[in-house]
Design a protein around this motif. Structure first.
Motif, PDB file in Angstrom:
ATOM      1  N   LEU A   1       1.151  27.421   2.243  1.00 48.99           N
ATOM      2  CA  LEU A   1       2.082  26.705   2.414  1.00 48.99           C
ATOM      3  C   LEU A   1       2.520  25.891   3.537  1.00 48.99           C
ATOM      4  N   GLU A   2       2.292  26.015   4.554  1.00 45.40           N
ATOM      5  CA  GLU A   2       2.297  24.232   5.373  1.00 45.40           C
ATOM      6  C   GLU A   2       2.100  23.468   4.662  1.00 45.40           C
ATOM      7  N   TYR A   3       0.728  23.461   3.462  1.00 47.60           N
ATOM      8  CA  TYR A   3      -0.100  22.398   3.472  1.00 47.60           C
ATOM      9  C   TYR A   3       1.133  22.062   2.422  1.00 47.60           C
ATOM     10  N   THR A   4       1.102  22.969   1.358  1.00 47.64           N
ATOM     11  CA  THR A   4       1.862  22.498   0.030  1.00 47.64           C
ATOM     12  C   THR A   4       3.778  21.525   0.517  1.00 47.64           C
ATOM     13  N   ASN A   5       4.175  22.587   1.511  1.00 48.27           N
ATOM     14  CA  ASN A   5       4.920  21.574   1.824  1.00 48.27           C
ATOM     15  C   ASN A   5       4.593  20.064   2.525  1.00 48.27           C
ATOM     16  N   THR A   6       3.253  19.886   3.030  1.00 51.14           N
ATOM     17  CA  THR A   6       3.302  18.713   3.910  1.00 51.14           C
ATOM     18  C   THR A   6       3.035  18.247   2.260  1.00 51.14           C
ATOM     19  N   ILE A   7       2.205  18.627   1.048  1.00 49.97           N
ATOM     20  CA  ILE A   7       1.303  17.604   0.263  1.00 49.97           C
ATOM     21  C   ILE A   7       2.899  17.516  -0.541  1.00 49.97           C
ATOM     22  N   ALA A   8       4.132  18.159  -0.116  1.00 45.04           N
ATOM     23  CA  ALA A   8       4.941  17.807  -1.205  1.00 45.04           C
ATOM     24  C   ALA A   8       5.659  16.705  -0.660  1.00 45.04           C
ATOM     25  N   ASN A   9       5.791  16.448   0.478  1.00 40.46           N
ATOM     26  CA  ASN A   9       6.825  16.177   1.593  1.00 40.46           C
ATOM     27  C   ASN A   9       6.043  14.225   1.132  1.00 40.46           C
ATOM     28  N   LYS A  10       4.618  14.908   1.323  1.00 38.72           N
ATOM     29  CA  LYS A  10       3.536  13.379   0.916  1.00 38.72           C
ATOM     30  C   LYS A  10       3.980  12.382  -0.317  1.00 38.72           C
ATOM     31  N   ALA A  11       4.389  13.380  -1.109  1.00 35.53           N
ATOM     32  CA  ALA A  11       4.340  12.899  -2.557  1.00 35.53           C
ATOM     33  C   ALA A  11       5.450  12.544  -2.864  1.00 35.53           C
ATOM     34  N   ILE A  12       6.673  12.526  -2.093  1.00 32.44           N
ATOM     35  CA  ILE A  12       7.946  12.194  -1.716  1.00 32.44           C
ATOM     36  C   ILE A  12       7.687  10.645  -1.224  1.00 32.44           C
ATOM     37  N   CYS A  13       7.380  10.604  -0.765  1.00 34.45           N
ATOM     38  CA  CYS A  13       6.688   9.252  -0.145  1.00 34.45           C
ATOM     39  C   CYS A  13       5.768   8.033  -0.816  1.00 34.45           C
ATOM     40  N   LEU A  14       4.966   9.147  -1.608  1.00 35.83           N
ATOM     41  CA  LEU A  14       4.372   7.609  -2.247  1.00 35.83           C
ATOM     42  C   LEU A  14       4.956   7.782  -3.394  1.00 35.83           C
ATOM     43  N   TRP A  15       5.525   8.331  -3.907  1.00 32.28           N
ATOM     44  CA  TRP A  15       6.531   8.156  -5.330  1.00 32.28           C
ATOM     45  C   TRP A  15       7.984   6.801  -4.946  1.00 32.28           C
ATOM     46  N   ASN A  16       8.365   6.830  -3.410  1.00 34.16           N
ATOM     47  CA  ASN A  16       9.034   6.001  -3.507  1.00 34.16           C
ATOM     48  C   ASN A  16       8.021   4.885  -2.737  1.00 34.16           C
ATOM     49  N   LEU A  17       6.909   4.395  -2.497  1.00 27.09           N
ATOM     50  CA  LEU A  17       5.687   3.342  -1.834  1.00 27.09           C
ATOM     51  C   LEU A  17       4.835   2.466  -3.487  1.00 27.09           C
ATOM     52  N   PRO A  18       5.330   1.678  -2.847  1.00 25.54           N
ATOM     53  CA  PRO A  18       4.913   0.606  -4.464  1.00 25.54           C
ATOM     54  C   PRO A  18       3.010   0.195  -3.769  1.00 25.54           C
ATOM     55  N   ASP A  19       2.792  -0.184  -5.336  1.00 22.89           N
ATOM     56  CA  ASP A  19       1.127   0.613  -4.840  1.00 22.89           C
ATOM     57  C   ASP A  19       0.073  -0.941  -3.736  1.00 22.89           C
ATOM     58  N   HIS A  20       1.230  -1.468  -3.612  1.00 19.78           N
ATOM     59  CA  HIS A  20       0.785  -2.673  -3.306  1.00 19.78           C
ATOM     60  C   HIS A  20       1.724  -3.392  -2.243  1.00 19.78           C
ATOM     61  N   PRO A  21       2.640  -2.587  -0.814  1.00 23.68           N
ATOM     62  CA  PRO A  21       3.274  -2.961   0.107  1.00 23.68           C
ATOM     63  C   PRO A  21       3.513  -4.897   0.156  1.00 23.68           C
ATOM     64  N   ALA A  22       2.223  -5.328   0.164  1.00 25.89           N
ATOM     65  CA  ALA A  22       2.446  -6.691   0.490  1.00 25.89           C
ATOM     66  C   ALA A  22       3.390  -7.224  -1.058  1.00 25.89           C
ATOM     67  N   ASP A  23       3.248  -6.537  -2.490  1.00 30.32           N
ATOM     68  CA  ASP A  23       3.204  -7.455  -3.790  1.00 30.32           C
ATOM     69  C   ASP A  23       4.142  -6.301  -3.758  1.00 30.32           C
ATOM     70  N   PRO A  24       5.356  -6.089  -3.848  1.00 31.50           N
ATOM     71  CA  PRO A  24       6.134  -4.554  -4.262  1.00 31.50           C
ATOM     72  C   PRO A  24       6.755  -4.703  -5.744  1.00 31.50           C
ATOM     73  N   GLY A  25       6.850  -5.671  -5.869  1.00 32.83           N
ATOM     74  CA  GLY A  25       6.795  -6.182  -7.087  1.00 32.83           C
ATOM     75  C   GLY A  25       5.885  -6.064  -9.056  1.00 32.83           C
ATOM     76  N   ASN A  26       4.736  -5.051  -8.195  1.00 29.85           N
ATOM     77  CA  ASN A  26       4.103  -4.996  -9.314  1.00 29.85           C
ATOM     78  C   ASN A  26       4.183  -3.691  -9.399  1.00 29.85           C
ATOM     79  N   GLY A  27       5.129  -2.757  -8.864  1.00 25.24           N
ATOM     80  CA  GLY A  27       5.386  -1.346  -9.440  1.00 25.24           C
ATOM     81  C   GLY A  27       4.473  -0.592  -8.518  1.00 25.24           C
ATOM     82  N   ASN A  28       4.833   0.533  -8.882  1.00 21.83           N
ATOM     83  CA  ASN A  28       3.954   1.997  -8.308  1.00 21.83           C
ATOM     84  C   ASN A  28       3.345   3.089  -8.729  1.00 21.83           C
TER      85      ASN A  28
END
Length: 122
Positions: A34-61
């Motif tokens: 369950l701790e693992y699951t909570n951590t990967i859920a939070n990681k998913a939220i983070c990834l959802w907000n993060l561009p694929d290429h942080p130096a070029d956020p206009g290219n999406g995620n």
């Protein structure tokens, strides 16, 4: 870190990802499911907000959205296995929202994404 009020959102998300990866060295699915699951859920939220290429956020995620969706699918499976129906529902809804965003996002530029609900898993 990912929720810290800052003008350095991408940097905070990258640091949060590093912290989640460190947590996952201890919070394994086998040892602490369950701790693992909570951590990967939070990681998913983070990834959802993060561009694929942080130096070029206009290219999406698109890649990060896809990775987030896979984490959420794993979360749903684990939450259901442990009788955590409410959390399973939340991550299933997140998967559905990601699927809609992936379908509507242009292939090379996904600036129009609305972002995830800000639900934090403990």
């Amino acid at each position: 870190m990912q929720y810290a009020s800052s003008s350095h959102v991408v940097e905070n998300d990258l640091r949060a990802l590093e912290a989640y990866d460190e947590d996952l060295k201890v919070r394994t699915r086998a040892a602490m499911p369950l701790e693992y699951t909570n951590t990967i859920a939070n990681k998913a939220i983070c990834l959802w907000n993060l561009p694929d290429h942080p130096a070029d956020p206009g290219n999406g995620n698109r890649a990060n959205l896809t990775a987030a969706r896979e984490y959420y699918r794993e979360c749903r499976e684990i939450f259901l296995g442990y009788g955590e129906a409410d959390n399973a529902r939340i991550v299933a809804e997140a998967c559905e929202q990601i699927d809609r965003e992936l379908l509507s996002a242009p292939a090379a530029n996904s600036n129009g994404l609305s972002g995830p609900a800000q639900h934090h898993f403990n």
